[in-house]
Scaffold this active site. Sequence first.
Site, PDB file in Angstrom:
ATOM      1  N   GLU A 138       0.768  -1.627  -0.068  1.00 36.69           N
ATOM      2  CA  GLU A 138       0.198   0.135  -0.318  1.00 36.69           C
ATOM      3  C   GLU A 138       0.913   1.430  -0.339  1.00 36.69           C
ATOM      4  OE1 GLU A 138      -2.271  -0.580   3.590  1.00 36.69           O
ATOM      5  OE2 GLU A 138      -0.350  -0.028   4.475  1.00 36.69           O
TER       6      GLU A 138
ATOM      7  N   HIS B  48       5.588   7.133   7.435  1.00 35.87           N
ATOM      8  CA  HIS B  48       5.880   5.870   9.105  1.00 35.87           C
ATOM      9  C   HIS B  48       7.127   5.804   9.204  1.00 35.87           C
ATOM     10  CE1 HIS B  48       2.109   3.364   8.113  1.00 35.87           C
ATOM     11  NE2 HIS B  48       2.247   2.913   6.897  1.00 35.87           N
TER      12      HIS B  48
ATOM     13  N   HIS C 143       4.955   0.542  -0.291  1.00 29.62           N
ATOM     14  CA  HIS C 143       5.365  -0.016   0.105  1.00 29.62           C
ATOM     15  C   HIS C 143       5.199  -1.302   1.663  1.00 29.62           C
ATOM     16  CE1 HIS C 143       2.862   1.996   3.231  1.00 29.62           C
ATOM     17  NE2 HIS C 143       3.151   1.777   4.065  1.00 29.62           N
TER      18      HIS C 143
ATOM     19  N   CYS D 283       5.578   1.321  15.042  1.00 29.15           N
ATOM     20  CA  CYS D 283       5.692   2.312  14.107  1.00 29.15           C
ATOM     21  C   CYS D 283       4.645   3.474  14.577  1.00 29.15           C
ATOM     22  CB  CYS D 283       4.185   1.385  13.318  1.00 29.15           C
ATOM     23  SG  CYS D 283       4.285   2.719  12.090  1.00 29.15           S
TER      24      CYS D 283
END
Length: 150
Positions: A64, A70, A104, A118
């Site tokens: 996605e 992130h 990614h 994350c």
Amino acid sequence: MSTKIHVAQTGPFRWEGIPVLAYKQDGGTHFKDVTRQVLFDEGEHHDTQLRYFEIAPGGHSTLERHHHTHCVMVLRGRGRALVGGEIHELAANDLLRVPPMTWHQFRATRGRALGFLCLVRRERDRPQRPTAADLKALSASPAVGAFIRY
């Protein structure tokens, strides 16, 4: 997510009062064997959310992209991550930044789970999944084509 000042660890990569959730609320077949825990969700004074993801051996996250960044820190295990057109080997204590609008995907190795923190914006856009044209462009690189799971 807890609002307590201190939250004790109850087991390896598990914390008191913090539920282990499904990776995606809508389910689907575009990922395999992933869980998440929301460790901090600071909406009142900060605009961030810290999450712990765990990908079981041989599992993978969704391929996605989205408008938010992130910031990832690997806590345990080994794996690989596709970021844009590059595949990165991941091990404990590695840091990885996924820029906005960059394709990614994370994968755990066959023999070990991959666990990572994350940090993202609390309010963020919904992920975009690749179209057939996007998949074709990504797969122009043989290494990337062999890596991605969809």
